[in-house]
Design a protein around this motif. Sequence first.
Motif, PDB file in Angstrom:
ATOM      1  N   UNK A 128       0.861  -1.166   0.000  1.00 14.16           N
ATOM      2  CA  UNK A 128       0.000   0.000   0.000  1.00 14.16           C
ATOM      3  C   UNK A 128       0.905   1.225   0.000  1.00 14.16           C
ATOM      4  N   UNK A 129       0.570   2.216  -0.775  1.00 22.82           N
ATOM      5  CA  UNK A 129       1.421   3.406  -0.883  1.00 22.82           C
ATOM      6  C   UNK A 129       1.621   4.075   0.467  1.00 22.82           C
ATOM      7  N   UNK A 130       0.641   3.981   1.322  1.00 25.53           N
ATOM      8  CA  UNK A 130       0.724   4.622   2.630  1.00 25.53           C
ATOM      9  C   UNK A 130       1.796   3.979   3.513  1.00 25.53           C
ATOM     10  N   UNK A 131       2.188   2.743   3.193  1.00 25.48           N
ATOM     11  CA  UNK A 131       3.231   2.056   3.974  1.00 25.48           C
ATOM     12  C   UNK A 131       4.606   2.684   3.800  1.00 25.48           C
ATOM     13  N   UNK A 132       4.758   3.539   2.794  1.00 27.24           N
ATOM     14  CA  UNK A 132       6.050   4.203   2.602  1.00 27.24           C
ATOM     15  C   UNK A 132       6.372   5.145   3.751  1.00 27.24           C
ATOM     16  N   UNK A 141      -3.217   9.861   9.443  1.00 23.97           N
ATOM     17  CA  UNK A 141      -3.804  11.156   9.823  1.00 23.97           C
ATOM     18  C   UNK A 141      -3.388  11.590  11.225  1.00 23.97           C
ATOM     19  N   UNK A 142      -3.225  10.642  12.136  1.00 24.28           N
ATOM     20  CA  UNK A 142      -2.726  10.993  13.478  1.00 24.28           C
ATOM     21  C   UNK A 142      -1.359  11.657  13.381  1.00 24.28           C
ATOM     22  N   UNK A 177      -6.080   0.524   4.287  1.00 26.24           N
ATOM     23  CA  UNK A 177      -7.026   0.085   5.315  1.00 26.24           C
ATOM     24  C   UNK A 177      -7.391   1.294   6.187  1.00 26.24           C
ATOM     25  N   UNK A 178      -8.530   1.211   6.844  1.00 26.28           N
ATOM     26  CA  UNK A 178      -8.948   2.302   7.732  1.00 26.28           C
ATOM     27  C   UNK A 178      -7.946   2.487   8.866  1.00 26.28           C
ATOM     28  N   UNK A 179      -7.409   1.382   9.370  1.00 30.52           N
ATOM     29  CA  UNK A 179      -6.427   1.444  10.461  1.00 30.52           C
ATOM     30  C   UNK A 179      -5.179   2.221  10.034  1.00 30.52           C
ATOM     31  N   UNK A 180      -4.664   1.931   8.862  1.00 30.17           N
ATOM     32  CA  UNK A 180      -3.460   2.621   8.373  1.00 30.17           C
ATOM     33  C   UNK A 180      -3.759   4.077   8.051  1.00 30.17           C
TER      34      UNK A 180
END
Length: 194
Positions: free
Chosen positions: A55-59, A147-148, A139-142
């Motif tokens: 997932x791109x957000x994992x970067x 955002x946090x 995922x919503x969790x990621x």
Amino acid sequence: DGSGKTALIKFFKNRLESNGKNVKTIFMGWRNFKNPLLKIASKIYLKNKKEKEKERIDRYKPRSWFFYLTYYSELWLRYIKIFISNKDYILFDRYFYDELVFSSKQKFYFFRKITPRPDLCFVLKPDIKTLRERKQKVSQEKLNYFYENLNKISKLCNSVNIKSPKKPEEIYEIFKIYRTRILKKQHKRVHLWK
């Protein structure tokens, strides 16, 4: 990715220029490197098929001191070049904060001291439905974790959280309110960032 930053920046640029302002945009993300170390690292990273499948957000994760020093040298080269351009508005697509907000406490404290503060930072926060419609796997969790961490930006500069999707016209109206309050310097740096 998928928040609408680039389209929003184009809209802002067109609107400001139609009002007679001299505007420059700059991309501060992970490409077009000047630093040879980052050019090599980027090629290796992008060739790694596993990284592409993530997932791109994992970067976005904590990284080494070496990484931050190298990355910051690159961003400073881009920043200085654009800052001395003497424009009315400078619109950044991404910023130093992209990586900084995911750093450890010690790195965050150190690097925030050498990070130029934009006059205003928009933090675009699309919901998970919007991201999935734009073909982003997350995922919503990621997304919540992401955002946090982005909330740290409010400690660094004047920032406005925008829950998107919103029409560019709506966000531009918000910008005009903040511009009246905050942007009074001759050189105005506006940073649009997810």
